[in-house]
Design an enzyme around this catalytic site. Structure first.
Site, short mmCIF file in Angstrom:
data_model
loop_
_atom_site.label_atom_id
_atom_site.label_comp_id
_atom_site.label_asym_id
_atom_site.label_seq_id
_atom_site.Cartn_x
_atom_site.Cartn_y
_atom_site.Cartn_z
N HIS A 134 0.73 -1.02 -0.05
CA HIS A 134 0.05 0.06 -0.09
C HIS A 134 0.99 1.19 0.02
O HIS A 134 1.93 1.04 0.47
CB HIS A 134 -1.01 0.00 1.50
CG HIS A 134 -1.95 0.99 1.40
ND1 HIS A 134 -1.87 2.32 1.75
CD2 HIS A 134 -3.19 1.05 1.08
CE1 HIS A 134 -2.98 2.79 1.79
NE2 HIS A 134 -3.71 2.07 1.38
N ASP A 211 3.15 -4.14 8.12
CA ASP A 211 1.72 -3.51 8.03
C ASP A 211 0.81 -4.48 7.95
O ASP A 211 0.32 -5.47 7.14
CB ASP A 211 1.95 -2.88 6.51
CG ASP A 211 0.42 -2.11 6.09
OD1 ASP A 211 -0.41 -2.48 7.17
OD2 ASP A 211 0.60 -1.53 5.03
N GLN A 214 -4.33 -5.17 6.68
CA GLN A 214 -5.39 -6.16 6.17
C GLN A 214 -5.59 -7.53 6.81
O GLN A 214 -6.25 -8.37 6.30
CB GLN A 214 -5.09 -6.23 4.76
CG GLN A 214 -5.24 -4.81 3.85
CD GLN A 214 -6.80 -4.57 3.84
OE1 GLN A 214 -7.45 -5.43 3.82
NE2 GLN A 214 -7.11 -3.29 3.81
N LYS A 237 -10.42 -1.29 10.54
CA LYS A 237 -10.23 -2.74 9.80
C LYS A 237 -10.80 -3.87 10.77
O LYS A 237 -10.97 -5.03 10.18
CB LYS A 237 -8.85 -2.98 8.99
CG LYS A 237 -8.24 -1.77 8.54
CD LYS A 237 -8.86 -1.50 7.20
CE LYS A 237 -8.00 -0.51 6.31
NZ LYS A 237 -8.48 -0.24 4.92
N CYS A 375 -4.55 2.38 -3.84
CA CYS A 375 -3.37 3.01 -3.15
C CYS A 375 -2.34 1.83 -3.35
O CYS A 375 -1.46 1.43 -2.50
CB CYS A 375 -3.65 3.29 -1.74
SG CYS A 375 -4.75 4.61 -1.09
#
Length: 418
Positions: A134, A211, A214, A237, A375
């Site tokens: 991302h 990261d 997700q 999220k 993104c």
């Protein structure tokens, strides 16, 4: 679909209907059609327990935290810090002091880049990222490179949307100082083998940031088992409120890092000559936090824990298998991202139909998906497409909604073939 997947879907049917009843927005109609919400990779919907937790705070406990001796402030502080402990347990961090509240994954990554990175990297040093990232895990490192004269190295992606691990190993050299990786690709759903990749980095004495935006709602996250140095995710999220994020960092690293921002609550004493900074985690939490949002995140963790993350993951995987088989039968549809290990994301293009047109037509059927570059513009370029349509599943999605997506896509094909 294999028999196990079919049985799983059947067994989950009643449970999913119970879960759906907890989400008020799922009763909404769009263009006169029942809402089919398949944009969960962008943000998840909120259960009533989260909505009520925020409402209860504002109705009964609204006060600033950490600073007051009166009852409201003490109650707010207790709830705020209880949420920190819930996040610690969710991630299996060693201590609540390793949990820093920020505004989202983006701020967490920027914090590490500007605090850890800027204080340690020098001209000629190298940072490894992947082709799946991302923009939030690309741009902060690019900015750091511009500031200190470092270089960005990129792990290539194969045709299935998986990282090339042999190429990753070859990127390490004497000047490698940082690795930053998505745990799960937001654009494709690829689950990255982050444990193995972290072990490789540590063999070169290089720290790793993951990261987890997700991943956090879809795969187990144990930061001690992963042995990552930093982990970042966003509340929204994880069925929690927007405007709240989490940075996990190993205590020894956070203690050695300079503050990211200055202001109230991140200090122990201030004079015009000298400032003494606060202890962890408060050193990185300047200013008034989003107290209601943090409490809402705690309520979301409680809600998900009561259901069970294993049950959620099993349902989402079975639904992904079901939906993948179905969309593969649609003429002219090309799936982008066919990794062996995926979360519930279907990213695709339709022949002769722009992704934005696909999204608009589906919206008129009450179906919400995401269209665009997500993104992840370098990843779109890798696959030779300007954009994809992306359907992403959550715990409350059903086979009937997957069928509605297929019917909607068939209508798109019909419109563009007439």
């Amino acid at each position: 679909m294999n028999m196990q997947g079919e049985l799983q879907l059947g067994a989950d049917e009643l449970a999913v209907q119970r879960w759906r009843a907890d989400f008020p927005i799922l009763q909404t109609c769009v263009h006169g059609k029942p809402l089919v919400y398949l944009d969960n990779a962008a943000t998840t919907q909120k259960p009533l327990a989260v909505i009520e937790a925020e409402d209860r705070y504002y109705r009964h406990d609204n006060s600033n935290v950490h600073r007051g001796v009166h009852s409201l402030s003490q109650r707010a502080t207790d709830a705020f810090e209880a949420a920190r402990v819930k996040v610690q347990r969710l991630l299996n961090a060693a201590s609540p002091n390793e949990i820093v509240f920020v505004r989202g994954t983006t701020e967490a990554i920027n914090l590490v880049a500007q605090s850890y990175g800027r204080s340690r990297l020098r001209e000629g040093d190298e940072i490894i990222v992947s082709g799946l990232e991302h923009h939030s895990n690309i741009v902060p490192w690019q900015m750091l490179c511009q500031q200190v004269g470092a270089k960005l190295r990129v792990i290539p992606v194969n045709d299935a949307g998986e990282l090339k691990l042999e190429a990753y190993e070859r990127l390490f050299g004497p000047h490698t100082r940082m690795v930053a990786l998505a745990h799960v690709s937001n654009a494709l759903g690829t689950v990255v083998p982050v444990k193995a990749m972290t072990d490789i980095a540590h063999a070169h004495d290089v720290p790793v940031l993951l990261d987890g935006a997700q991943a956090i709602a879809h795969v187990p996250v144990d930061v001690q088992a992963l042995d990552c140095d930093f982990y970042a995710f966003s509340s929204h999220k994880l069925y929690g409120p927007m405007g709240v994020g989490v940075l996990y960092g190993k205590a020894e690293l956070l203690n050695a890092m300079p503050p990211y921002q200055g202001g109230g609550d991140m200090i122990r004493s201030v004079s015009f000559e000298h400032t003494e900074y606060n202890v962890l985690p408060f050193k990185f939490e300047a200013g008034t936090p989003n107290v209601a949002g943090v409490i809402g995140l705690g309520a979301a963790i409680d809600y998900l824990s009561a259901i069970g993350f294993e049950a959620i993951a099993a349902h989402e995987h079975a639904l992904l298998v079901y939906a993948t088989r179905a969309v593969e039968q649609i003429p002219g549809l090309r799936l982008i991202g066919t990794a062996h290990d995926k979360t519930g994301i279907l990213s695709f293009v339709l022949k002769d139909a722009h992704a934005h047109d696909v999204g608009t037509i589906l919206d008129h059927q009450g179906i919400a998906i995401r269209t665009g570059h997500h993104c992840a513009m370098p990843l779109m370029e890798r696959f030779g497409v300007p954009a994809t349509a992306r359907a992403s599943f959550a715990l409350y999605n059903t086979r009937r909604e997957a069928d509605a997506l297929v019917a909607g896509l068939e209508k798109v094909v019909e419109l563009f073939n007439t």
